[in-house]
Design a protein around this motif. Structure first.
Motif, short mmCIF file in Angstrom:
data_model
loop_
_atom_site.label_atom_id
_atom_site.label_comp_id
_atom_site.label_asym_id
_atom_site.label_seq_id
_atom_site.Cartn_x
_atom_site.Cartn_y
_atom_site.Cartn_z
N LEU A 1 0.81 -1.22 0.00
CA LEU A 1 0.00 0.00 0.00
C LEU A 1 0.85 1.27 0.00
O LEU A 1 0.32 2.36 -0.17
CB LEU A 1 -0.95 0.01 1.20
CG LEU A 1 -2.12 -0.98 1.13
CD1 LEU A 1 -2.96 -0.87 2.40
CD2 LEU A 1 -2.97 -0.73 -0.10
N VAL A 2 2.15 1.14 0.21
CA VAL A 2 3.05 2.29 0.18
C VAL A 2 3.74 2.32 -1.17
O VAL A 2 4.41 1.37 -1.56
CB VAL A 2 4.09 2.22 1.32
CG1 VAL A 2 5.07 3.37 1.20
CG2 VAL A 2 3.39 2.23 2.67
N SER A 3 3.54 3.42 -1.89
CA SER A 3 4.08 3.54 -3.24
C SER A 3 4.97 4.77 -3.37
O SER A 3 4.81 5.75 -2.63
CB SER A 3 2.94 3.61 -4.25
OG SER A 3 2.13 2.46 -4.18
N PHE A 4 5.90 4.69 -4.30
CA PHE A 4 6.84 5.78 -4.56
C PHE A 4 6.61 6.31 -5.97
O PHE A 4 6.47 5.54 -6.92
CB PHE A 4 8.27 5.31 -4.39
CG PHE A 4 8.53 4.65 -3.07
CD1 PHE A 4 8.44 5.37 -1.89
CD2 PHE A 4 8.85 3.30 -3.00
CE1 PHE A 4 8.66 4.75 -0.66
CE2 PHE A 4 9.07 2.68 -1.79
CZ PHE A 4 8.98 3.40 -0.62
N CYS A 5 6.58 7.62 -6.09
CA CYS A 5 6.34 8.27 -7.37
C CYS A 5 7.41 9.35 -7.57
O CYS A 5 7.94 9.90 -6.62
CB CYS A 5 4.96 8.91 -7.41
SG CYS A 5 3.65 7.80 -6.83
N VAL A 6 7.69 9.66 -8.83
CA VAL A 6 8.62 10.74 -9.15
C VAL A 6 7.85 12.05 -9.06
O VAL A 6 6.83 12.23 -9.73
CB VAL A 6 9.22 10.56 -10.56
CG1 VAL A 6 10.26 11.65 -10.83
CG2 VAL A 6 9.84 9.17 -10.70
N ASP A 7 8.35 12.96 -8.24
CA ASP A 7 7.63 14.21 -7.99
C ASP A 7 7.68 15.14 -9.20
O ASP A 7 8.59 15.08 -10.03
CB ASP A 7 8.25 14.91 -6.77
CG ASP A 7 7.43 16.09 -6.31
OD1 ASP A 7 6.27 15.90 -5.91
OD2 ASP A 7 7.94 17.24 -6.36
N ILE A 8 6.70 16.03 -9.30
CA ILE A 8 6.61 16.98 -10.41
C ILE A 8 7.85 17.87 -10.50
O ILE A 8 8.22 18.32 -11.58
CB ILE A 8 5.32 17.84 -10.27
CG1 ILE A 8 5.10 18.71 -11.51
CG2 ILE A 8 5.37 18.68 -9.00
CD1 ILE A 8 4.84 17.94 -12.77
N THR A 9 8.51 18.13 -9.35
CA THR A 9 9.71 18.97 -9.37
C THR A 9 10.88 18.29 -10.06
O THR A 9 11.89 18.93 -10.35
CB THR A 9 10.12 19.35 -7.94
OG1 THR A 9 10.30 18.16 -7.16
CG2 THR A 9 9.06 20.22 -7.28
N GLU A 10 10.79 16.99 -10.33
CA GLU A 10 11.80 16.29 -11.13
C GLU A 10 11.36 16.20 -12.59
O GLU A 10 12.19 16.16 -13.50
CB GLU A 10 12.00 14.86 -10.58
CG GLU A 10 12.48 14.77 -9.16
CD GLU A 10 13.96 15.12 -9.02
OE1 GLU A 10 14.59 15.54 -10.01
OE2 GLU A 10 14.49 14.96 -7.90
#
Length: 393
Positions: free
Chosen positions: A225-234
């Motif tokens: 349930l814990v996911s990692f995403c590339v943030d918009i600032t990247e």
């Protein structure tokens, strides 16, 4: 136990009615957000040099340049991708994979991978055209915040259904440096409380206004349930920076250069080169290495394997030779069976065919000369004795 009066019964009853009625507006908002995000979402299929296919998700980010954004690990080493955008059949959204694959000539679009940033795990695919009704997604100006509601539209690989909606909540936004099965990454991460599955990678993470705030990247092995995403600032710097051409897979590059090779049991590519009267085996790594935006191709040749560690004198001589070589260096590696002496060159993975062939020749000639020097002489019994004799000359 409390005694409930008619008055106390009425209060929870009206609250319950409120709980039933209130979701009408959020549900309509979620549906509208889904339809809006759907217009920018794509299903991405790629194939590597061994003709193994993989699939993920992408988001349309630039209508002028016709750019689709996805993860670098979705692309792998492929330089082509087949892209499908959602379409309708019989007035309803077509959601089955089989429908799109059966209509690939009509619905599939072949795009070119024009940029890869492995550190951020981002890649850009340029498309020759897009269907009518497809729109570039609107991007948020800055990071979202913990507690904010977000949603994902993706294509989970464990389902026959595409364009799957997943809601979630932002847990945190922070700099994350880690290793995955896809390499080493270092980017501003948007961590969410929502399941991301294989196939969702590259899918748009949008806020309640439907603006892109991140790109689905991976999930925690400890908690699905814990996911990692590339943030918009990247994402914004990736789009604004000069694109660096993505390197070709080693097999494709060798084929295009007309270099004959065999595939070694290790998966690397072996090229046999004649140097004088002998044949020297040179290896080209199956994968590229990278540091930031630098992509490197490793080329090496083994000179000797011995069960004894090279002496200090030999090591010092190899170090002196390293200062004189045009490219690459001598190296010694300890393995389970002993010590290996080899010469390795690291070439820009985007270098030309001619540069690759020249480097292979250079490695072959240097390694062949050293191997000849280290070969035991008739009156000597061991490789170590040969080394000592050679160093004493």
């Amino acid at each position: 136990m409390p005694v409930w009066t008619p008055k106390t019964l009425l209060f929870p009853f009206f609250i319950a009615l409120g709980l039933i009625a209130l979701p009408d507006r959020p549900l309509r908002a979620d549906s509208a957000g889904y339809q809006k995000t759907l217009k920018s979402t794509a299903w991405v299929i790629t194939s590597n040099a061994e003709n193994e296919t993989s699939a993920g998700t992408g988001v349309y980010v630039d209508a002028e340049k016709k750019l689709l954004l996805t993860n670098a690990h979705v692309i792998g080493e492929s330089r082509k991708a087949v892209v499908f955008f959602p379409t309708q059949t019989a007035g309803k959204l077509a959601v089955r994979r089989k429908f799109y694959l059966n209509n690939i000539l009509k619905l599939g679009i072949q795009g070119d991978v024009v940029a890869v940033d492995r550190k951020r795990d981002l890649a850009l695919i340029q498309l020759p055209r897009v269907p009518s009704g497809i729109e570039a997604i609107e991007m948020a100006d800055d990071s979202t915040t913990p507690g904010a509601k977000v949603a994902l539209v993706g294509n989970p690989g464990d389902s026959e259904i595409l364009w799957v909606y997943t809601a979630g909540t932002v847990r945190s936004v922070y700099q994350k440096k880690f290793k995955s099965t896809h390499g080493e990454h270092d980017f501003m991460a948007l961590e969410t409380q929502s399941p991301i599955k294989p196939g969702d990678s590259g899918g748009p993470i949008v806020d309640e206004d439907g603006k892109l705030v991140g790109l689905a990247q991976s999930f925690s092995p400890q908690s699905p349930l814990v996911s990692f995403c590339v943030d918009i600032t990247e994402i914004r710097p990736m789009l604004d920076s000069p694109w660096k051409s993505a390197p070709l897979p080693a097999k494709v590059l060798l084929d295009e250069a007309g270099i004959e090779y065999t595939k070694h049991a290790s998966g690397h590519y072996q090229i046999d080169r004649s140097v004088g009267s002998k044949t020297q085996a040179v290896f080209v790594a199956k994968n590229t290495e990278y540091h930031g935006r630098a992509d490197i191709r490793r080329i090496w040749s083994t000179v000797q394997t011995t069960d004894q560690a090279p002496g200090e004198t030999l090591l010092m001589r190899l170090m002196r030779q390293n200062t004189a070589t045009k490219l690459g260096a001598w190296a010694v590696e300890k393995t389970a069976s002993g010590y290996v002496i080899f010469y390795v060159a690291k070439l820009d993975a985007t270098a030309s065919d001619e540069a690759l062939e020249s480097t292979i020749d250079y490695v072959a000639r240097l390694a062949a000369a050293m191997e000849q020097d280290l070969k035991p002489k008739p009156d000597q019994q061991t490789a170590q004795a040969t080394l000592q004799a050679w160093l004493a000359e």
